[in-house]
Scaffold this active site. Sequence first.
Site, PDB file in Angstrom:
ATOM      1  N   ASP A 231       6.066  -2.708   4.283  1.00 37.10           N
ATOM      2  CA  ASP A 231       5.565  -2.196   3.001  1.00 37.10           C
ATOM      3  C   ASP A 231       6.701  -1.855   2.040  1.00 37.10           C
ATOM      4  OD1 ASP A 231       6.577  -0.034   4.365  1.00 37.10           O
ATOM      5  OD2 ASP A 231       4.891   1.308   3.957  1.00 37.10           O
ATOM      6  N   ASP A 309      11.487   8.316  14.571  1.00 35.78           N
ATOM      7  CA  ASP A 309      12.340   8.728  13.451  1.00 35.78           C
ATOM      8  C   ASP A 309      12.660  10.217  13.496  1.00 35.78           C
ATOM      9  OD1 ASP A 309       9.644   9.124  13.006  1.00 35.78           O
ATOM     10  OD2 ASP A 309       9.724   8.695  10.873  1.00 35.78           O
TER      11      ASP A 309
END
Length: 465
Positions: A231, A309
């Site tokens: 994206d 993350d």
Amino acid sequence: MRSRKVLLVIGFLVTWTYATYYLLLRQAGVQTSRDQAHQAFRVNSQAREANQQSHHLAKNVFEFVKIKYLENQPPAAMPPSASAGSTPQISIVAAEISAELPEQRVAKAATARIPTKTYLANGEPVFPVLVFACNRVSVKKCIDNLVQYRPSLDQFPIIVSQDCGDEPTKEIIQSYGNQVTLIEQPDLSDITVLPKEKKFKGYYKIARHYGWALNTTFGVGFEFVIIVEDDLNVAPDFFEYFLGTHKLLKQDPSLWCVSAWNDNGKAAVVDASQPELLYRTDFFPGLGWMLTKDLWAELSVKWPKSFWDDWIRHPAQRKDRVCIRPEISRTRTFGKIGVSNGLFFDKYLKHIKLSEDFVKFTKINMSYLLKDNYDNTFLRRVYTYPIVTYDELRRNLIRIEGPVRIQYTTREQYKRTTKMLGLMDDFKSGVPRTAYHGIVSFYYNKRRVHLAPNANWKGYELSWS
């Protein structure tokens, strides 16, 4: 007469004996035939099983030979004029084995072949761009953008790794032909999680996908990999940015990534006149970033099952290492819909400015970003700038020219100030977004501003997260 009766009895007995013997032989023969039939059936079954195992072994041998010897030979390694006699003997063996395999199986394996050239003829490294995709057909925007700005197919092979098995998305990826390489995550099984974490199952699948795709890509032998999510749009100089900064990761052990993303990269708080400006940051930005094979070797053996993350930002992984990030982002996300349900999108992400300039980073001396040089200049200068208040900054009441500093001492003070300035106010493992030694730098009212802790700062506090 008597002798005749005796002869008849003897003849009957002899006939009965032969008949009995014959019947016994026949019965024994039938039993033997049945035993032989059963034995033949077992032998046939074993033969079929052995044949299947042999066929399976042949396929495994072929896959091993193909990966070990065929795929490790770059296409450019053999000149067009090379004769058939120069073909390695092992390639001939592999070809013979492949002839015994179903044709469809071999064709499918060939479509997922990752380019194996790790260096160009001039000695420059190859940078595979690993795009993570799942079930969003909007991946087309991302790939279109990458193909549009890619300066070299050989130096920047685009590898799209797809999870989920979504056919419409797969068809989009395959429509690019030899412009991209599609690899497919083989493990699409469900993941068992605790009931309270059921809503986070998507993050588990993402971590599994990242681990597999990075192992697969680095397994070829690349020195660097650039990671892009499906994206993201990229800037015109996206590839030039990584070409100009990759050497820093080898020169400076305190660096562990280069990111194209600025978490505080909204147009209102960046200096559009300095697209070449780069920073060191303790915060791991992600969203278009580069890592080395050495770092992956370190992280892969303890790769987490979810929330990779956040995990990578923890002190146990970061180990006081930092990333490079730009003043103006070289990536921008258009993915409001996803696992994170558009977290921060409307308030921050959709306002991130994507650089429109082409900066020749390969022509810039990047040594100012090395730790000793940067700390001796950036950190020293920040604490020479005058302290001002947010109100003075907002109302443009500062009479001197040049950079200024806003000081914070508590978590609450930091969050309150960042909200007023329009910056992201959260912490990850105690580190504010974009911070270096606690300092968050941005641009406001045509002035460079540093939101900084006091000069005797002792380090990040995990409790601030």
